[in-house]
Write a protein that holds these residues in place. Structure first.
Motif, short mmCIF file in Angstrom:
data_model
loop_
_atom_site.label_atom_id
_atom_site.label_comp_id
_atom_site.label_asym_id
_atom_site.label_seq_id
_atom_site.Cartn_x
_atom_site.Cartn_y
_atom_site.Cartn_z
N HIS A 67 0.77 -1.17 0.06
CA HIS A 67 0.07 0.05 0.08
C HIS A 67 0.89 1.25 0.04
O HIS A 67 0.41 2.33 -0.42
CB HIS A 67 -0.98 0.05 1.15
N ASN A 72 -4.34 1.21 -3.31
CA ASN A 72 -5.76 0.49 -3.66
C ASN A 72 -5.77 -0.96 -4.02
O ASN A 72 -4.68 -1.37 -3.61
CB ASN A 72 -6.37 1.16 -5.15
N THR A 74 -6.36 -2.89 -6.77
CA THR A 74 -6.39 -3.35 -8.14
C THR A 74 -5.95 -5.01 -8.31
O THR A 74 -5.38 -5.49 -7.46
CB THR A 74 -5.46 -2.52 -9.10
#
Length: 101
Positions: A67, A72, A74
Motif C-alpha cells: 500500500h 488501492n 487493483t
C-alpha cells in the motif's frame, strides 16, 4: 507468539524485499483490522498479529507494505501480494522468500 520487536524486524526485512521504506511502524490494539497504512507512510499492526502464524503475518505485512506503492486493491496489487507472500508458483527463490509447496 513473537515479540513486538521481532514483528518490527520482520516488517523491515520484508520492506527491503518489496522496495519500500515505512516512515513509522506501530503495533497497537486494533478492534476491526489486522493492520493499516496511512497516506504519510505509517504502518500500524494489530497486537493480535503477534499470535498468528508466520505465513499469515507475512501476507498481512506484505499487503500493507504494498500500500505504500499502491494505495488501492487493483488486480495488479492483488497479484503482487500473492507473489511477494509466496503464494504464486512464479515466485523465485532468490527474492528472500520461501516457496510454498
Amino acid at each position: 507468539m513473537i515479540s513486538k520487536e521481532d514483528l518490527k524486524r520482520e516488517v523491515q526485512r520484508l520492506a527491503l524485499i518489496v522496495g519500500v521504506e515505512p516512515k513509522e511502524i506501530q503495533i497497537r490494539r486494533m478492534k476491526r483490522k489486522w493492520a493499516s497504512c496511512s497516506s504519510k507512510g505509517r504502518l500500524t499492526f494489530s497486537e493480535e498479529l503477534l499470535f498468528q502464524n508466520e505465513e499469515f503475518r507475512r501476507e498481512v505485512i506484505i499487503h500493507e507494505l504494498l500500500h505504500l506503492k499502491y494505495p488501492n486493491h487493483t488486480k495488479l496489487f492483488k497479484a503482487l501480494v500473492k507473489i511477494y507472500s509466496g503464494k504464486s508458483k512464479n515466485l523465485r527463490r532468490d527474492n528472500g522468500l520461501r516457496d510454498n509447496p
